[in-house]
Design a protein around this motif. Structure first.
Motif, PDB file in Angstrom:
ATOM      1  N   SER A   1      12.193 -45.582  -3.665  1.00 23.67           N
ATOM      2  CA  SER A   1      11.972 -44.912  -4.938  1.00 23.67           C
ATOM      3  C   SER A   1      12.969 -45.448  -5.969  1.00 23.67           C
ATOM      4  CB  SER A   1      12.147 -43.398  -4.795  1.00 23.67           C
ATOM      5  OG  SER A   1      11.202 -42.867  -3.894  1.00 23.67           O
TER       6      SER A   1
ATOM      7  N   SER B   1       3.017 -45.421  -6.756  1.00 23.35           N
ATOM      8  CA  SER B   1       2.954 -44.223  -7.595  1.00 23.35           C
ATOM      9  C   SER B   1       2.223 -44.460  -8.908  1.00 23.35           C
ATOM     10  CB  SER B   1       4.379 -43.728  -7.902  1.00 23.35           C
ATOM     11  OG  SER B   1       5.121 -43.535  -6.727  1.00 23.35           O
TER      12      SER B   1
ATOM     13  N   PHE C   1       7.595 -45.161  -6.375  1.00 29.06           N
ATOM     14  CA  PHE C   1       7.894 -45.739  -5.067  1.00 29.06           C
ATOM     15  C   PHE C   1       7.264 -47.126  -5.027  1.00 29.06           C
ATOM     16  CE2 PHE C   1       7.401 -46.649  -0.582  1.00 29.06           C
ATOM     17  CZ  PHE C   1       8.597 -46.195  -0.048  1.00 29.06           C
TER      18      PHE C   1
END
Length: 268
Positions: free
Chosen positions: A129, A164, A120
């Motif tokens: 994403s 992430s 993301f």
């Protein structure tokens, strides 16, 4: 003599055609093997995006080599063809400068790897994403399920925040309490709340402190670290539980207040 010469020419070209067909069939087979071999070699390292890109490049490289070899079968001067392709490539490059910028940016994204599929990210004007990283554009899916196709040049040209990439993230649970409330009780309540949540990491351990003395409230903070995959839900749930716990213990969360002093005419 004419008939004999024609027959020789037909036979010569027939062999050339057969040879070209064999080369094409063999070339497509080799190109497929090269694509699969490159893909499996890179995919074993867990880099699926780069594996797809390099595999496609290997396949097209073999096919181009086969095409040039086939033309040579018919006596075509391949050197002139290569020169013509180079000139055509230069002309196309000048005409498609913007597109080539996207290609160059795509190559940089694939090799430097600021993000991968499934991450993301926030890249300036786009957030979501990552679904696919192509040569020309990056495909993303937003929080609300929308499809976004972002040109690689816009992604590469902006600071990229990858939510992430790291395994844990910090969260500051900051709440304002009234000046008449017990600060120690508020900090104790926050400490019990965050230490009782399994998603809050023990290392680094939670840090509790008074952050600021505001105009209308005293800001108490619990600084904790949470796994990246749990950060979003945990931060929201902890905020909700903090409000509930403060209400249960009689700790107020004041809204902004202002004292107004009225001075009537003639009053000193």
């Amino acid at each position: 003599m004419v008939i004999a010469g024609t027959a020789d020419l037909v036979v010569s070209y027939a062999f050339s055609v057969v040879g070209a067909i064999i080369l094409l069939v063999a070339g497509f087979i080799v190109a497929g093997w090269a694509k699969r071999a490159v893909f499996h070699a890179l995919d074993k390292r867990g880099d699926t995006t780069l594996a797809r890109f390099m595999a496609a490049g290997a396949r097209y490289g073999v096919l181009i080599l086969v095409g040039v070899t086939v033309l040579a079968q018919f006596g075509v001067q391949t050197a002139s063809i290569i020169a013509a392709l180079g000139a055509a490539g230069l002309a196309i490059g000048l005409a498609l400068q913007g597109t080539l910028q996207n290609v160059a940016a795509g190559v940089m994204l694939l090799f430097l790897r600021p993000f991968k599929i499934g991450d993301f990210i926030d890249a300036g004007s786009v957030m979501g994403s990552v679904e696919e990283i192509g040569l020309f554009a990056t495909e993303l899916k937003t929080f609300d399920g929308l499809y976004v196709l972002a040109p690689n040049s816009s992604v590469w040209g902006s600071p990229v925040t990858n939510y992430s990439r790291v395994e844990r993230r910090r969260f500051d649970l900051t709440i304002g309490i009234g000046y008449d409330d017990d600060v120690d009780l508020a900090l104790e309540t926050l400490g019990e709340l965050v230490r009782g949540d399994d998603r809050v990491l023990d290392d680094p351990e939670p840090f509790l402190f008074v952050g600021a003395l505001g105009d209308s409230a005293v800001e108490v903070t619990a600084r904790v670290w949470i796994g990246a995959s749990d950060w979003w839900t945990a931060s929201r749930e902890l905020t909700k539980k903090a409000k509930q716990e403060f209400d249960a213990r009689g700790i107020s969360i004041p809204f902004p207040q202002r004292d107004v002093h009225m001075i009537t005419a003639g009053q000193n």
